[in-house]
Scaffold this motif. Structure first.
Motif, PDB file in Angstrom:
ATOM      1  N   GLN A   1      -6.696  -0.328   9.206  1.00  0.00           N
ATOM      2  CA  GLN A   1      -6.072   0.657  10.092  1.00  0.00           C
ATOM      3  C   GLN A   1      -7.123   1.599  10.691  1.00  0.00           C
ATOM      4  O   GLN A   1      -7.017   2.005  11.849  1.00  0.00           O
ATOM      5  CB  GLN A   1      -5.019   1.460   9.317  1.00  0.00           C
ATOM      6  N   GLU A   2      -8.139   1.945   9.923  1.00  0.00           N
ATOM      7  CA  GLU A   2      -9.209   2.800  10.436  1.00  0.00           C
ATOM      8  C   GLU A   2      -9.981   2.099  11.549  1.00  0.00           C
ATOM      9  O   GLU A   2     -10.411   2.740  12.524  1.00  0.00           O
ATOM     10  CB  GLU A   2     -10.153   3.200   9.305  1.00  0.00           C
TER      11      GLU A   2
ATOM     12  N   SER B   1       0.855  -1.175   0.000  1.00  0.00           N
ATOM     13  CA  SER B   1       0.000   0.000   0.000  1.00  0.00           C
ATOM     14  C   SER B   1       0.895   1.229   0.000  1.00  0.00           C
ATOM     15  O   SER B   1       1.593   1.493   0.980  1.00  0.00           O
ATOM     16  CB  SER B   1      -0.907  -0.001   1.231  1.00  0.00           C
TER      17      SER B   1
ATOM     18  N   ARG C   1      -6.141   0.120   4.394  1.00  0.00           N
ATOM     19  CA  ARG C   1      -6.562   1.392   4.994  1.00  0.00           C
ATOM     20  C   ARG C   1      -7.776   1.183   5.905  1.00  0.00           C
ATOM     21  O   ARG C   1      -7.839   1.742   7.002  1.00  0.00           O
ATOM     22  CB  ARG C   1      -6.898   2.411   3.906  1.00  0.00           C
TER      23      ARG C   1
END
Length: 380
Positions: free
Chosen positions: A340-341, A86, A337
């Motif tokens: 991680q959020e 990423s 992502r």
């Protein structure tokens, strides 16, 4: 049932070996002079024993299908690494064994527990806040999530004094807690959600794998610290699923009911927080995994090294399952992502609950008088 027939393990293994290893059927020892059962009984004939297995209903196709499934399982179990890129970040994650099978089974179990939790939270189970003396009493009994208490019929309106809005914001919060715990407002089918949410969270914790293997002191600390976290998370998700922009309990009572006019800023902050949670676009499986990760997140300073290692191992296992599921659901571009959020959301819940606990310390005297369980949890 083994290979579609009612048979013992010895005969089933004999049939499986012959199907998988023999290219030609064995010849009959009796030369066709006896029936299959007589030939096998008198001479131990492999051919007649095989015929008896087929006559009982054993299926060679089922044997081959079973062998193929076992082979696929071993191949998936031996898959070790997933590499995700990423931007400039490279993440190496060790897959849990047999992701498809393990993840599906774990998620199914967690969803069943969540469904039982929701039923229990909205059920007629309604003990008085002063009736539960300590955490150890609650933890020493089996979880009540499996008990069907029946759905509650909620009263309409608020208890007397609940929606008064004189004084500061904290004065209003403390008033609602006091009104909610008061005996005169806590009868028939009205619940004290400040108490019931915590009690439901503890019953949820008692269904976890680690609950019964920890010492009572460690179990008490972990249960006390996670109860407020799960209570907060449950309130937020129930309100979001109900389409509300404010925190609401299953009986329709607003956490900040009556404070809309005098405290618009606090109401707006709550609405923004619920919008933030909506933006995560969590499905039922992701919510279930975040819930169990949150329940394992408290720090256990007084636990033994083996107990801390056990809780950490469980947490890492569920984190890997969450990552695998998120990657499968959202793809390689959005998955890292989103993952991680979700971890950031867990930290936001922890911080919010810490602020709430710090505030409630000021009313611990009221808790000790009206609800000893809440007083103990705040003091842990």
């Amino acid at each position: 049932m083994l290979f579609s027939a009612l048979a013992c393990n010895i005969c089933a293994n004999f049939f499986r070996r012959n199907v998988l290893t023999r290219k030609k059927p064995p010849s009959c020892n009796g030369g066709g002079l006896w029936t299959s059962r007589e030939c096998y009984s008198k001479s131990g004939c492999f051919s007649c024993r095989l015929k008896l297995c087929v006559e009982l209903g054993m299926s060679a196709e089922h044997v081959r299908l079973n062998a193929e499934t076992r082979s696929n399982f071993k191949q998936k179990r031996n898959a070790v690494d997933v590499e995700v890129k990423s931007n400039d970040t490279q993440i190496i994650v060790h897959n849990p064994p047999s992701p498809e099978l393990v993840v599906d089974r774990v998620l199914a179990n967690l969803r069943r527990i969540d469904e039982a939790f929701d039923r229990f939270r909205s059920s007629t189970f309604n003990p008085h806040p002063a009736s539960v003396c300590c955490l150890e009493d609650v933890l020493s009994m089996p979880s009540k999530l499996s008990v069907d208490y029946g759905a509650e019929t909620w009263p309409t309106g608020y208890p007397d004094g609940y929606t008064d809005s004189e004084g500061s914001f904290l004065d209003n919060i403390f008033r609602r807690i006091r009104v909610g715990l008061a005996r005169k407002n806590y009868e028939d089918n009205r619940k004290s959600w400040y108490f019931c949410n915590v009690l439901c969270a503890i019953e949820y914790f008692k269904t976890s794998d680690v609950c019964n293997v920890l010492s009572m002191n460690t179990r008490r600390v972990l249960a006390g610290r996670m109860a407020s976290l799960i209570s907060h998370l449950s309130n937020v998700f129930y309100s979001m699923r109900s389409g509300k922009s404010y925190l609401v309990f299953p009986d329709g009572v607003m956490l900040l009911g009556g404070m809309q006019r005098n405290f618009p800023e606090e109401m707006e902050n709550t609405a923004q927080y619920i919008e933030y949670v909506k933006g995560l676009q969590l499905d039922e499986n992701e919510f279930a995994l975040l819930k169990v990760l949150l329940s394992l997140s408290p720090i256990l300073d007084d636990a033994t090294d083996s107990e801390r290692a056990l809780v950490m191992s469980q947490s890492e296992c569920y984190a890997k399952i969450l990552f695998s599921y998120v990657m499968a659901r959202r793809g390689k571009e959005q998955g890292p992502r989103s993952y991680q959020e979700m971890l950031a959301f867990i930290q936001s819940v922890i911080q919010r609950v810490k602020v709430e606990r710090d505030i409630q310390v000021f009313v611990i005297g009221m808790y000790m008088e009206m609800c000893p369980l809440l007083a103990e949890i705040i003091s842990i």
